[in-house]
Design a protein around this motif. Structure first.
Motif, PDB file in Angstrom:
ATOM      1  N   VAL A 226      -2.782  -4.794  -5.007  1.00 51.79           N
ATOM      2  CA  VAL A 226      -2.724  -4.529  -3.089  1.00 51.79           C
ATOM      3  C   VAL A 226      -3.019  -5.680  -3.349  1.00 51.79           C
ATOM      4  CG1 VAL A 226      -3.700  -3.605  -1.185  1.00 51.79           C
ATOM      5  CG2 VAL A 226      -2.853  -2.336  -3.097  1.00 51.79           C
TER       6      VAL A 226
ATOM      7  N   GLY B 271      -2.233   5.642  -2.327  1.00 49.36           N
ATOM      8  CA  GLY B 271      -1.954   3.983  -1.253  1.00 49.36           C
ATOM      9  C   GLY B 271      -1.072   5.241   0.237  1.00 49.36           C
TER      10      GLY B 271
ATOM     11  N   LEU C  55      -6.803   3.566  -0.624  1.00 53.32           N
ATOM     12  CA  LEU C  55      -6.574   3.772  -2.100  1.00 53.32           C
ATOM     13  C   LEU C  55      -7.371   4.470  -2.748  1.00 53.32           C
ATOM     14  CD1 LEU C  55      -6.058   0.123  -2.032  1.00 53.32           C
ATOM     15  CD2 LEU C  55      -3.539   1.904  -3.084  1.00 53.32           C
TER      16      LEU C  55
ATOM     17  N   TRP D 139      -1.963   4.471   4.258  1.00 48.50           N
ATOM     18  CA  TRP D 139      -1.897   4.064   5.383  1.00 48.50           C
ATOM     19  C   TRP D 139      -2.197   3.616   6.836  1.00 48.50           C
ATOM     20  CZ3 TRP D 139      -1.287  -1.392   4.979  1.00 48.50           C
ATOM     21  CH2 TRP D 139      -1.357  -2.132   5.899  1.00 48.50           C
TER      22      TRP D 139
ATOM     23  N   ALA E 150      -6.622   0.469   4.842  1.00 44.08           N
ATOM     24  CA  ALA E 150      -5.472   1.324   4.060  1.00 44.08           C
ATOM     25  C   ALA E 150      -6.790   1.989   3.080  1.00 44.08           C
ATOM     26  CB  ALA E 150      -5.451  -0.019   3.449  1.00 44.08           C
TER      27      ALA E 150
ATOM     28  N   VAL F 145       0.570  -1.135   0.160  1.00 38.75           N
ATOM     29  CA  VAL F 145       0.162  -0.298  -0.364  1.00 38.75           C
ATOM     30  C   VAL F 145       0.934   1.725  -0.344  1.00 38.75           C
ATOM     31  CG1 VAL F 145      -1.866   1.303   1.579  1.00 38.75           C
ATOM     32  CG2 VAL F 145      -1.736  -1.538   1.217  1.00 38.75           C
TER      33      VAL F 145
END
Ligand code: AMP
Length: 381
Positions: free
Chosen positions: A361, A326, A346, A328, A344, A320
């Motif tokens: 991912v 991405g 995206l 986190w 996460a 990620v």
């Protein structure tokens, strides 16, 4: 210097505190657990919400109070509201703590709901199952969350087991029987109402649950404009009726193009975590602005956004972190079965790019099943 008090010190309080740093705010968190993860970023008062001395200490340290946890006893919220401004108001909090009161309110506002019945005795359960039919779900009226305190009744043969599992709670937290909705989609409206009554909502979010716990979200939900507008107007009607201030989430089932209201969460919500990077203003930032009486921020989405929840233990961050778009989030919690430990997000400018990022991912983390429904939705014609 303004100090915002938060009752409940989990990841929601933690993300509120992180967001509030940019507004120059200070925070004071209260939780029953000494290792509550918001305590890593804000002073933590450890105490029972029913302990007046602890609540008084908390009240003495804050200018305004809010919640990261809807099951703070309503009496404690009332008590606190006699000392400092509390948002959302304790009456709204109390109503959302009771599934029966909540569904009754939805009905009064002409918001469709699954068929439901109050269940206080075994005889009432039998009568309710006969009227509503199977499949249906027996739930505790209070203190249930993430699918806990629920029993699915697939056929009449399950009624005994349902009563064995939950009957003892009929007298303590109460029970409600609900018709099982064979929905095609689960959706949520995350919205905010300011102290001055201004209402804003983020685009509708589609959610996927596994074992009653949120697994993945997609925003904006790929539904037609009229459904979108109906969902937002339901949320607005509820917020106005409750005199609500702050962020809340309205969870909806979509069955054959019809929306049925499931429940209202009187706080920032897991299905709104995508707003941190995916919207002009996050749910956390707008919640703080609302409770402080500041102007609300733009809720527009930035492209297309997917959110994946990490339950139990954190996976490898690298796929990620290295993905374009991405983001986190590790809540700093100990691993434990069924526990929300991180997520996460995206983001991409258009659907196919997001589908590809999610698929990549999912592949890298061995979580193809988690991303699959989101990828499939993004690739639908
Ligand atoms: P809740 O705690 O009410 O949000 O329920 C957790 C999850 O169980 C929901 O997100 C749904 O996936 C499922 N669920 C709850 N109530 C119903 C219902 N009446 N019909 C079908 N599924 C339900």
């Amino acid at each position: 210097m303004t100090t915002v008090g938060i009752l409940g010190g989990g990841q929601l309080a933690r993300m509120l505190a992180l967001s509030g740093a940019s507004l120059g705010l200070r925070f004071q968190v209260m939780d029953t657990a000494a290792d509550a993860c918001a305590g890593q970023f804000a002073p933590l008062l450890v105490g029972d919400y029913r302990d007046e001395a602890a609540l008084a200490e908390f009240a003495g340290k804050v200018d305004v109070a809010t919640f990261d946890f809807e099951n703070v006893p309503a009496e404690s919220a009332h008590w606190l509201a006699g000392r400092v401004p509390v948002f959302p108001n304790p009456a709204a909090l109390a109503l959302t703590q009771d599934r029966l009161a909540e569904k009754t309110l939805f009905r009064q506002l002409d918001i469709p709901v699954p068929d439901f019945a109050d269940v206080a005795t075994r005889a009432q359960l039998d009568a309710a199952v006969a009227r509503i039919g199977t499949p249906c779900i027996l739930k505790t009226r209070r203190l249930g969350y993430d699918g806990k305190g629920q029993f699915r009744i697939k056929s009449l043969a399950d009624v005994d087991a349902a009563w064995d599992a939950l009957g003892a709670q009929a007298e303590t937290v109460g029970l409600i029987l609900e018709g099982f909705v064979a929905f095609q989609r689960e959706l949520s409206v995350v919205a905010v109402r300011g102290r001055d009554g201004e209402f804003r909502a983020w685009p509708l979010t589609e959610n996927w649950h596994v074992d009653g716990v949120l697994s993945a979200s997609l925003a904006p939900a790929r539904v037609d404009a009229s459904l979108h507008a109906t969902a937002l107007s339901h949320a607005r009607a509820i917020a106005e009726r409750l005199g609500y201030v702050g962020v809340f989430a309205l969870e909806l089932f979509c069955r054959d193009g019809e929306l049925l209201a499931n429940e209202l969460a009187p706080r920032v919500h897991n299905s709104g975590h995508w707003t941190i990077e995916g919207a002009e203003t996050s749910q956390f930032q707008n919640h703080l602005r609302a409770v402080l009486g500041l102007p609300l921020g733009d809720t527009a989405v930035r492209g297309v956004v997917g959110m994946l929840n990490w339950i139990g233990a954190m996976p490898d961050a690298a796929p990620v972190l290295s993905a374009v778009g991405g983001h986190w989030h590790d809540y700093g919690k100990q691993s434990r079965d069924g526990r929300k430990v991180g997520h996460a997000t995206l983001r991409a400018d258009e659907a196919e790019a997001l589908a590809q990022r999610l698929a990549d991912v999912g592949e890298a983390l061995g979580r193809q099943a988690q991303v699959a429904p989101v990828v499939a939705r993004l690739r639908e014609a």
